[in-house]
Design a protein around this motif. Structure first.
Motif, PDB file in Angstrom:
ATOM      1  N   ILE A 115       0.855  -1.191   0.000  1.00 58.83           N
ATOM      2  CA  ILE A 115       0.000   0.000   0.000  1.00 58.83           C
ATOM      3  C   ILE A 115       0.896   1.249   0.000  1.00 58.83           C
ATOM      4  CG2 ILE A 115      -1.744   1.322   1.261  1.00 58.83           C
ATOM      5  CD1 ILE A 115      -2.798  -1.299   2.369  1.00 58.83           C
ATOM      6  N   ASN A 116       0.782   2.081  -1.032  1.00 60.87           N
ATOM      7  CA  ASN A 116       1.587   3.296  -1.156  1.00 60.87           C
ATOM      8  C   ASN A 116       0.681   4.520  -1.040  1.00 60.87           C
ATOM      9  OD1 ASN A 116       4.114   1.965  -1.667  1.00 60.87           O
ATOM     10  ND2 ASN A 116       3.319   1.460  -3.700  1.00 60.87           N
ATOM     11  N   LEU A 117       0.696   5.124   0.141  1.00 56.69           N
ATOM     12  CA  LEU A 117      -0.082   6.339   0.339  1.00 56.69           C
ATOM     13  C   LEU A 117       0.724   7.544  -0.166  1.00 56.69           C
ATOM     14  CD1 LEU A 117      -1.490   5.736   3.937  1.00 56.69           C
ATOM     15  CD2 LEU A 117      -2.674   5.400   1.762  1.00 56.69           C
ATOM     16  N   VAL A 135     -13.041  16.088  19.442  1.00 54.69           N
ATOM     17  CA  VAL A 135     -11.583  16.148  19.489  1.00 54.69           C
ATOM     18  C   VAL A 135     -11.040  15.383  18.296  1.00 54.69           C
ATOM     19  CG1 VAL A 135      -9.504  15.587  20.794  1.00 54.69           C
ATOM     20  CG2 VAL A 135     -11.583  16.306  21.998  1.00 54.69           C
ATOM     21  N   VAL A 136     -10.190  16.021  17.496  1.00 57.44           N
ATOM     22  CA  VAL A 136      -9.602  15.385  16.320  1.00 57.44           C
ATOM     23  C   VAL A 136      -8.116  15.170  16.583  1.00 57.44           C
ATOM     24  CG1 VAL A 136      -9.156  15.568  13.860  1.00 57.44           C
ATOM     25  CG2 VAL A 136     -11.275  16.508  14.813  1.00 57.44           C
ATOM     26  N   THR A 137      -7.680  13.898  16.496  1.00 53.60           N
ATOM     27  CA  THR A 137      -6.257  13.589  16.706  1.00 53.60           C
ATOM     28  C   THR A 137      -5.769  12.714  15.563  1.00 53.60           C
ATOM     29  OG1 THR A 137      -6.872  11.652  18.035  1.00 53.60           O
ATOM     30  CG2 THR A 137      -6.412  13.697  19.227  1.00 53.60           C
ATOM     31  N   PRO A 138      -4.516  12.923  15.144  1.00 52.61           N
ATOM     32  CA  PRO A 138      -3.964  12.061  14.097  1.00 52.61           C
ATOM     33  C   PRO A 138      -3.748  10.649  14.626  1.00 52.61           C
ATOM     34  CG  PRO A 138      -2.279  13.506  14.984  1.00 52.61           C
ATOM     35  CD  PRO A 138      -3.563  13.957  15.584  1.00 52.61           C
ATOM     36  N   VAL A 139      -3.913   9.649  13.771  1.00 55.66           N
ATOM     37  CA  VAL A 139      -3.713   8.245  14.154  1.00 55.66           C
ATOM     38  C   VAL A 139      -2.253   7.895  13.928  1.00 55.66           C
ATOM     39  CG1 VAL A 139      -4.342   5.856  13.687  1.00 55.66           C
ATOM     40  CG2 VAL A 139      -6.076   7.647  13.567  1.00 55.66           C
ATOM     41  N   GLU A 140      -1.596   7.395  14.966  1.00 56.29           N
ATOM     42  CA  GLU A 140      -0.195   7.019  14.873  1.00 56.29           C
ATOM     43  C   GLU A 140       0.015   5.631  15.453  1.00 56.29           C
ATOM     44  OE1 GLU A 140       1.916  10.065  16.925  1.00 56.29           O
ATOM     45  OE2 GLU A 140       1.798  11.506  15.267  1.00 56.29           O
ATOM     46  N   ILE A 141       1.067   4.981  15.032  1.00 54.38           N
ATOM     47  CA  ILE A 141       1.426   3.664  15.546  1.00 54.38           C
ATOM     48  C   ILE A 141       2.383   3.854  16.713  1.00 54.38           C
ATOM     49  CG2 ILE A 141       2.345   1.389  14.975  1.00 54.38           C
ATOM     50  CD1 ILE A 141      -0.194   2.230  13.446  1.00 54.38           C
ATOM     51  N   LEU A 196       0.293   6.818   7.713  1.00 53.79           N
ATOM     52  CA  LEU A 196      -1.155   6.607   7.553  1.00 53.79           C
ATOM     53  C   LEU A 196      -1.843   7.792   6.895  1.00 53.79           C
ATOM     54  CD1 LEU A 196      -1.907   4.962  11.019  1.00 53.79           C
ATOM     55  CD2 LEU A 196      -1.732   3.826   8.802  1.00 53.79           C
ATOM     56  N   GLY A 197      -1.080   8.644   6.184  1.00 57.16           N
ATOM     57  CA  GLY A 197      -1.687   9.773   5.479  1.00 57.16           C
ATOM     58  C   GLY A 197      -2.307  10.756   6.437  1.00 57.16           C
ATOM     59  N   GLU A 198      -3.510  11.193   6.126  1.00 58.96           N
ATOM     60  CA  GLU A 198      -4.224  12.164   6.950  1.00 58.96           C
ATOM     61  C   GLU A 198      -5.303  11.503   7.816  1.00 58.96           C
ATOM     62  OE1 GLU A 198      -5.709  15.223   4.453  1.00 58.96           O
ATOM     63  OE2 GLU A 198      -3.731  15.800   3.693  1.00 58.96           O
ATOM     64  N   LEU A 199      -5.091  10.227   8.145  1.00 60.35           N
ATOM     65  CA  LEU A 199      -6.069   9.495   8.954  1.00 60.35           C
ATOM     66  C   LEU A 199      -6.142  10.099  10.353  1.00 60.35           C
ATOM     67  CD1 LEU A 199      -7.944   6.981   8.846  1.00 60.35           C
ATOM     68  CD2 LEU A 199      -6.085   5.702   9.924  1.00 60.35           C
ATOM     69  N   THR A 200      -7.344  10.429  10.779  1.00 60.30           N
ATOM     70  CA  THR A 200      -7.559  11.006  12.116  1.00 60.30           C
ATOM     71  C   THR A 200      -8.638  10.224  12.849  1.00 60.30           C
ATOM     72  OG1 THR A 200      -9.215  12.554  11.266  1.00 60.30           O
ATOM     73  CG2 THR A 200      -6.917  13.325  11.368  1.00 60.30           C
ATOM     74  N   ARG A 201      -8.627  10.443  14.152  1.00 58.74           N
ATOM     75  CA  ARG A 201      -9.667   9.847  14.995  1.00 58.74           C
ATOM     76  C   ARG A 201     -10.464  10.974  15.608  1.00 58.74           C
ATOM     77  NH1 ARG A 201      -9.927   4.878  16.954  1.00 58.74           N
ATOM     78  NH2 ARG A 201      -7.694   4.516  16.629  1.00 58.74           N
ATOM     79  N   GLN A 202     -11.758  10.941  15.428  1.00 53.73           N
ATOM     80  CA  GLN A 202     -12.633  11.959  15.995  1.00 53.73           C
ATOM     81  C   GLN A 202     -13.351  11.357  17.197  1.00 53.73           C
ATOM     82  OE1 GLN A 202     -15.192  13.600  13.039  1.00 53.73           O
ATOM     83  NE2 GLN A 202     -13.525  14.466  11.822  1.00 53.73           N
ATOM     84  N   LYS A 203     -13.244  12.075  18.302  1.00 51.56           N
ATOM     85  CA  LYS A 203     -13.796  11.553  19.548  1.00 51.56           C
ATOM     86  C   LYS A 203     -14.526  12.652  20.289  1.00 51.56           C
ATOM     87  CE  LYS A 203     -12.444   9.100  23.759  1.00 51.56           C
ATOM     88  NZ  LYS A 203     -11.329   8.509  24.512  1.00 51.56           N
ATOM     89  N   GLU A 214      -6.384   4.596   3.474  1.00 50.48           N
ATOM     90  CA  GLU A 214      -5.759   4.865   4.773  1.00 50.48           C
ATOM     91  C   GLU A 214      -6.363   3.962   5.853  1.00 50.48           C
ATOM     92  OE1 GLU A 214      -4.786   9.622   4.038  1.00 50.48           O
ATOM     93  OE2 GLU A 214      -6.645   9.006   5.035  1.00 50.48           O
ATOM     94  N   LYS A 215      -7.688   3.846   5.832  1.00 49.21           N
ATOM     95  CA  LYS A 215      -8.355   2.977   6.813  1.00 49.21           C
ATOM     96  C   LYS A 215      -7.946   1.522   6.623  1.00 49.21           C
ATOM     97  CE  LYS A 215     -12.474   5.892   7.292  1.00 49.21           C
ATOM     98  NZ  LYS A 215     -13.936   5.959   7.081  1.00 49.21           N
ATOM     99  N   GLU A 216      -7.857   1.071   5.363  1.00 44.87           N
ATOM    100  CA  GLU A 216      -7.469  -0.310   5.081  1.00 44.87           C
ATOM    101  C   GLU A 216      -6.071  -0.593   5.630  1.00 44.87           C
ATOM    102  OE1 GLU A 216      -6.488  -3.275   1.303  1.00 44.87           O
ATOM    103  OE2 GLU A 216      -7.065  -1.180   0.969  1.00 44.87           O
TER     104      GLU A 216
END
Length: 541
Positions: free
Chosen positions: A235-237, A283-289, A315-322, A341-343
């Motif tokens: 997968i190449n983002l 709250v919007v936060t970027p998703v990181e490993i 993960l590109g611009e993938l964010t988590r909204q909480k 990104e989700k995949e």
């Protein structure tokens, strides 16, 4: 009879017959007395013989200085020449050494070589009147005696009366005709511990190691983990925006393109949208490993010569909204980003789970593989069964792996460990050796009612780990039902075999597990029907 006024006295041969019956066969006890009277008036009278019945209700007298059954034994039970015992649904009251007084009387007379007429009633009974605990004991006793010779059964009192009279004639008729007294064969059990080598019984034991860390199960987990890495690599983002920023920052100050590029980047940020998200309670936060998982994946990839792509964790611009306030039902967070990104994120989550399972299983199997195992069997080479058999095995200190020191799995592989525990530690039945059958039933702890967790998202990981650990310990304690004693020199491993019929072999409850190889196993065996302590040694090759 008299001649010339002289009375000739007849010599009467008298036999004492013990009546031994639980309380639910009172009618049978009456039939026994009637049948004995009939025998005395016919066969006995002709042969100058008489059978006298003995029963605790008429032959016992008050005496102190022992248990009730021991007193009865000394007063008249053991002096009887024969006994008749009848069972229906009740087994009786336990004594000091046996499960009932009737069983003790039967066993003690058999040990003395006396005749015992044993019967089991198959008469109908009202189910509501059955004490099921007592009835199970009767069935177990009947099963044990199936291999010990002949016992009678009957379905009515008339059938019992007819059979019992015929049996009295057959047995006592032989005595009265001058034939040698027919005693029971004084068969004995003959108990040993034997080593099991290649499914054969040997006079020595062999220690062995397992190779579960090289098993197909481990290889399959590893292969699955590698496949997930390859899917993520594919997968190449789009390049991260921070790279463009960094490139622009590195441009010389006099580069006229610098300001326009930075301005374009700043203009691309929708501050209005971000402001709206904060004011709306989201709250919007970027998703990181997490770094610990990155390190774990990197180490696995390095050990297996796998090259991770440059943007493997991007993960590109993938964010988590909480929601800042949470929600009452359902998930309080959601992912926002492209499908790709989700995949990729979902694949990384699967990779983390797969890698954790692989590493935890490998660690657990390696710990088992580092132990030494010995397989033993308890053998009865005699011609009679034995029961209540206690086995003690002696080991030098430090050699035996104690119960609490058996390998314990990490949470990531504990379900597998529970399901396969018996496979690891319990010998399976063979053509010549039976499985151990007398494991304790260990109740599990009650599960926590999760209803009140509805508002907090369910059980915590700590609670789940505690429950799984309890399940594992229950399985462990069942397969290792040993008592362990210790002195200055030895550790003693003991267990009980409730019953072992003649010419039968039974595995120990589990393999014996060692930290290092002992040179020898010393053992002692005591059993209800074996008067002596049996001692032996097994060399371990």
């Amino acid at each position: 009879m008299s001649y010339s006024g002289v009375r000739v006295m007849r010599q009467i041969t008298e036999y004492e017959l013990l009546i031994s019956c639980p309380s639910d066969v009172r009618e049978e006890a009456g039939v026994i007395n009637e049948t004995v009277d009939l025998f005395n008036q016919s066969i006995g009278k002709i042969n100058n013989a008489k059978i006298v019945t003995r029963h605790w209700s008429k032959d016992a007298y008050p005496q102190l200085g022992g248990t009730p059954q021991k007193i009865l034994n000394s007063q008249f039970v053991l002096q009887c020449d024969a006994a008749v015992a009848v069972f229906w649904t009740r087994f009786g009251t336990p004594t000091e050494d046996y499960d009932s007084g009737t069983e003790e009387e039967i066993e003690e007379l058999i040990k003395s070589g006396k005749q015992v007429f044993l019967y089991f009633s198959d008469c109908a009974v009202n189910p509501s009147q059955i004490d099921h605990t007592q009835y199970e004991k009767v069935k177990g006793f009947r099963l044990r005696y199936a291999d010990r010779g002949y016992y009678g059964t009957y379905s009515s009192l008339d059938e019992f009366r007819k059979d019992f009279f015929n049996h009295l004639m057959l047995y006592f008729g032989n005595l009265l005709n001058g034939e040698k007294e027919p005693t029971l064969n004084k068969y004995k059990s003959n108990l040993y511990l034997k080593g099991v080598v290649d499914n054969k019984l040997e006079d020595y034991a062999v220690s062995f190691q397992t190779h579960y860390s090289e098993s197909k199960y481990i290889n399959d987990l590893k292969t699955k983990t590698i496949e997930l890495i390859n899917q993520i690599n594919a997968i190449n983002l789009p390049e991260p925006i921070t790279k463009n920023i960094q490139e622009n920052i590195n441009i010389e100050d006099n580069d006229e393109n610098r300001l326009p590029n930075i301005s374009a980047i700043v203009q691309s940020i929708d501050f209005k949208k971000l402001s709206e998200s904060w004011t709306s309670g989201i709250v919007v936060t970027p998703v990181e490993i997490a770094k610990e998982y990155k390190d774990k994946i990197n180490l696995f990839a390095g050990d297996n010569d796998i090259i991770l792509s440059q943007g493997f964790y991007y993960l590109g611009e993938l964010t988590r909204q909480k929601s800042k306030f949470g929600t009452i039902l359902g998930s309080s967070s959601s992912l926002k980003g492209s499908d790709e990104e989700k995949e990729k994120f979902e694949l990384i989550l699967k990779l983390e789970k797969s890698l954790d399972g692989y590493l935890a299983s490998l660690k657990y199997f390696l710990e088992i593989d580092n132990k030494l195992f010995v397989n033993l069997a308890l053998c009865n080479f005699g011609k009679d069964f034995d029961e209540d058999i206690d086995i003690k095995m002696y080991f030098e200190k430090g050699f035996l792996t104690l119960l609490q020191d058996l390998p314990f799995p990490d949470y990531q592989c504990i379900d597998m460990s529970i399901e396969t525990f018996e496979y690891f530690y319990k010998p399976a039945k063979t053509v010549i050796i039976d499985e151990y059958q007398y494991y304790h039933i260990i109740p599990s702890l009650p599960r926590i009612d999760t209803t009140h967790y509805m508002f907090t998202g369910g059980k915590t990981l700590e609670q789940k780990i505690k429950e799984k650990a309890n399940d594992f310990n229950i399985k462990r304690d069942k397969i290792f039902p040993y008592e362990i004693f210790s002195n200055d020199e030895y550790e003693v491993l003991g267990y009980n075999q409730k019953y072992l019929k003649q010419n039968t072999n039974s595995f120990l409850p589990s393999y014996l597990v060692f930290n290092k190889k002992p040179g020898m196993i010393r053992y002692e065996i005591t059993a209800k029907r074996s008067p002596d302590i049996i001692k032996g040694e097994l060399v371990i090759n």
